[in-house]
Motif scaffolding. Structure first.
Motif, mmCIF file in Angstrom:
data_model
loop_
_atom_site.group_PDB
_atom_site.id
_atom_site.type_symbol
_atom_site.label_atom_id
_atom_site.label_comp_id
_atom_site.label_asym_id
_atom_site.label_seq_id
_atom_site.Cartn_x
_atom_site.Cartn_y
_atom_site.Cartn_z
ATOM 1 N N THR A 19 2.523 2.303 -15.978
ATOM 2 C CA THR A 19 2.922 2.097 -14.967
ATOM 3 C C THR A 19 1.694 0.215 -14.733
ATOM 4 N N ALA A 20 0.933 0.534 -15.517
ATOM 5 C CA ALA A 20 -0.152 -0.328 -14.496
ATOM 6 C C ALA A 20 0.045 -1.800 -15.250
ATOM 7 N N ALA A 21 1.176 -1.768 -16.326
ATOM 8 C CA ALA A 21 1.179 -3.571 -16.203
ATOM 9 C C ALA A 21 2.146 -3.828 -14.971
ATOM 10 N N PHE A 22 3.157 -2.783 -14.490
ATOM 11 C CA PHE A 22 3.523 -2.732 -13.663
ATOM 12 C C PHE A 22 3.308 -2.816 -11.920
ATOM 13 N N ARG A 23 1.976 -2.403 -12.310
ATOM 14 C CA ARG A 23 1.696 -2.446 -10.746
ATOM 15 C C ARG A 23 0.557 -4.348 -10.579
ATOM 16 N N GLU A 24 0.270 -4.532 -11.979
ATOM 17 C CA GLU A 24 -0.854 -5.856 -12.671
ATOM 18 C C GLU A 24 1.018 -7.040 -11.595
ATOM 19 N N ALA A 25 2.025 -6.546 -12.195
ATOM 20 C CA ALA A 25 3.096 -7.617 -12.296
ATOM 21 C C ALA A 25 3.049 -8.155 -10.857
ATOM 22 N N MET A 26 3.117 -6.271 -10.330
ATOM 23 C CA MET A 26 3.765 -6.781 -8.472
ATOM 24 C C MET A 26 2.481 -7.635 -8.235
ATOM 25 N N ALA A 27 1.419 -7.505 -8.311
ATOM 26 C CA ALA A 27 0.143 -7.963 -7.805
ATOM 27 C C ALA A 27 0.166 -9.308 -8.056
ATOM 28 N N SER A 28 0.127 -9.957 -9.227
ATOM 29 C CA SER A 28 0.287 -11.555 -9.299
ATOM 30 C C SER A 28 1.663 -12.077 -9.207
ATOM 31 N N GLU A 29 3.325 -11.548 -8.767
ATOM 32 C CA GLU A 29 4.100 -11.944 -8.124
ATOM 33 C C GLU A 29 4.114 -12.168 -6.936
ATOM 34 N N ILE A 30 3.490 -10.593 -6.088
ATOM 35 C CA ILE A 30 2.504 -11.023 -4.496
ATOM 36 C C ILE A 30 2.098 -12.655 -4.110
ATOM 37 N N ALA A 31 1.543 -12.811 -5.303
ATOM 38 C CA ALA A 31 0.332 -14.071 -5.402
ATOM 39 C C ALA A 31 0.835 -15.179 -5.367
ATOM 40 N N LEU A 32 2.198 -15.223 -6.646
ATOM 41 C CA LEU A 32 2.745 -16.371 -6.783
ATOM 42 C C LEU A 32 3.401 -16.944 -5.580
ATOM 43 N N TRP A 33 4.141 -15.892 -5.100
ATOM 44 C CA TRP A 33 5.338 -16.255 -3.698
ATOM 45 C C TRP A 33 4.365 -16.431 -2.696
ATOM 46 N N SER A 34 3.280 -16.134 -2.680
ATOM 47 C CA SER A 34 2.567 -16.092 -1.846
ATOM 48 C C SER A 34 2.542 -17.667 -1.209
ATOM 49 N N ARG A 35 2.188 -18.172 -2.169
ATOM 50 C CA ARG A 35 1.756 -20.336 -2.759
ATOM 51 C C ARG A 35 2.549 -20.532 -2.753
ATOM 52 N N VAL A 36 4.247 -20.090 -3.061
ATOM 53 C CA VAL A 36 5.358 -20.624 -3.481
ATOM 54 C C VAL A 36 5.830 -21.298 -1.958
ATOM 55 N N LEU A 37 5.413 -20.201 -1.036
ATOM 56 C CA LEU A 37 6.158 -19.898 0.095
ATOM 57 C C LEU A 37 5.456 -21.012 1.409
ATOM 58 N N GLN A 88 0.267 -1.025 0.487
ATOM 59 C CA GLN A 88 0.091 0.067 -0.035
ATOM 60 C C GLN A 88 0.628 1.289 -0.186
ATOM 61 N N ASP A 89 1.962 1.308 0.352
ATOM 62 C CA ASP A 89 2.787 2.708 0.425
ATOM 63 C C ASP A 89 3.849 2.919 0.445
ATOM 64 N N LEU A 90 4.230 1.971 -1.628
ATOM 65 C CA LEU A 90 5.127 2.319 -3.026
ATOM 66 C C LEU A 90 4.185 2.170 -3.646
ATOM 67 N N GLU A 91 3.912 3.689 -4.662
ATOM 68 C CA GLU A 91 3.618 3.201 -5.930
ATOM 69 C C GLU A 91 4.130 3.382 -6.699
ATOM 70 N N PRO A 92 3.528 1.589 -7.818
ATOM 71 C CA PRO A 92 4.342 1.901 -9.100
ATOM 72 C C PRO A 92 4.808 2.807 -9.962
ATOM 73 N N VAL A 93 5.983 3.180 -10.644
ATOM 74 C CA VAL A 93 5.836 4.076 -11.518
ATOM 75 C C VAL A 93 6.286 3.388 -12.870
ATOM 76 N N SER A 94 7.126 2.621 -13.028
ATOM 77 C CA SER A 94 7.814 1.751 -14.502
ATOM 78 C C SER A 94 8.978 0.663 -14.269
ATOM 79 N N LEU A 95 9.063 -0.484 -15.044
ATOM 80 C CA LEU A 95 9.663 -1.739 -14.582
ATOM 81 C C LEU A 95 10.944 -0.560 -15.279
ATOM 82 N N LEU A 96 11.544 -1.257 -15.299
ATOM 83 C CA LEU A 96 13.357 -1.122 -15.791
ATOM 84 C C LEU A 96 14.182 -1.699 -16.498
ATOM 85 N N ALA A 97 13.774 -3.396 -15.851
ATOM 86 C CA ALA A 97 14.503 -4.457 -16.482
ATOM 87 C C ALA A 97 14.493 -4.961 -16.069
ATOM 88 N N GLN A 98 14.229 -6.264 -16.907
ATOM 89 C CA GLN A 98 14.142 -7.227 -16.166
ATOM 90 C C GLN A 98 15.369 -8.807 -16.361
#
Length: 334
Positions: free
Chosen positions: A308-326, A125-135
């Protein structure tokens, strides 16, 4: 690799003769110049929660140099290490939301959120995604001592020896650790985890045969690849890397494994939407430069879009993924 810092006096000289910027608090109005303007009227701090000399530091300094060149404004990189990233994250989460303090971080932020780590703020909640830079996709790399020549050979070797081979990572809950858990799911193999205080020692032990497998990113092993000490079997990306055009993807060899370590830019919660849009527009301009993208590709990165929207969605998806893996792999991240 450090980008030169632009002093106040130097900035003034660069801007001499340019149309005056009509500023209001925290935001800068559009100029009559063709240059894009970052939405702040003071030098911008780019906080990096990782040590100088690493991939994040290189990206931050490369980006700061590009943004200074593009806008004529001052961008200063600050390394704030400690707490597994929390010190740097907190510095931005608690900063004024006026576009003068931004965070350049990696997947570890999403992992911290997934693990419910107490980092002094809410990463969701406390950080706003701006842009992905590199993968940076991982390189599937076996020990030189193993009698395998390619990924298919390694997977067959590992399947015949369940629980007998060891893989190294940069620590419990690190990106290489969790990626290796995903790879074992996808490949149907079982390896034992050896946790190191960073990937450098894992690479050393792979070469020495103490561990049999690692998932480094290209910058971590570039020297060993050039020297012939290591030869990766595959890259965990959708397409081959420009930096390693002869290295096939895992998919080309029958394993559906695609994942990336990512680096992105975030701002404090409460940053006005107008400012976020302005920051994203400048980032899009910066990343569209051919020299900028080519320099990142030379380090083994892929350069995603800056939306920005793509970065926000990617973060949400990854948090869900890592929650499952952990949860499913019973991994506790401190």
């Amino acid at each position: 690799m450090s980008a030169p810092r632009l002093t106040r006096r130097g900035a003034a000289l660069l801007l001499a003769g340019a149309p005056a910027l009509l500023a209001r608090p925290a935001l800068v109005r559009a100029t009559t110049s063709s240059r894009p303007a970052w939405p702040a009227d003071r030098p911008v701090r780019v906080i990096v929660p990782l040590a100088a000399g690493g991939t994040a530091d290189f990206l931050a300094r490369h980006l700061a140099s590009r943004l200074q060149e593009l806008t004529g404004q001052s961008f200063v990189v600050e390394n704030r290490t400690g707490g597994g990233g929390a010190v740097g994250w907190q510095a931005v989460a608690r900063a004024a939301p006026d576009a003068t303090t931004v965070l350049l971080t990696d997947n570890s932020l999403a992992i911290a959120a997934a693990a419910g780590r107490d980092v002094g703020f809410d990463p969701r909640q406390d950080l706003e995604p701006v842009s992905l830079l590199a993968q940076y996709p991982p390189l599937l790399t076996a020990a030189p001592s193993l009698p395998v020549q390619d990924l298919k050979g390694f997977l067959a070797y590992a399947k015949a020896r369940p629980g007998q081979l060891f893989y190294g990572s940069g620590g419990i809950g690190s990106v290489p650790h969790l990626q290796a858990e995903l790879l074992q799911e996808a490949a149907g193999i079982r390896l034992n985890h050896v946790s190191y205080r960073g990937m450098a020692q894992a690479v050393t032990d792979l070469i020495g045969g103490q561990v049999q497998f690692i998932l480094p990113v290209y910058p971590t092993v570039a020297g060993q690849l050039r020297g012939g000490a290591l030869k990766p079997m595959a890259v965990g990306a959708a397409e081959r890397l420009p930096a390693l055009p002869d290295l096939p993807t895992a998919r080309e060899q029958g394993l559906d494994f695609v994942h990336h370590a990512w680096f992105g830019l975030l701002a404090p919660r409460g940053t006005p939407q107008e400012a976020l849009a302005g920051m994203q527009a400048v980032m899009a301009s910066a990343m569209s430069g051919q020299d900028f993208g080519r320099r990142l590709e030379e380090t083994g990165a892929t350069v995603p879009g800056a939306e920005t929207a793509a970065f926000r969605e990617a973060m949400a998806s990854e948090i869900a993924l890592w929650s499952r893996v952990l949860r499913e792999h019973n991994i506790k991240v401190e």
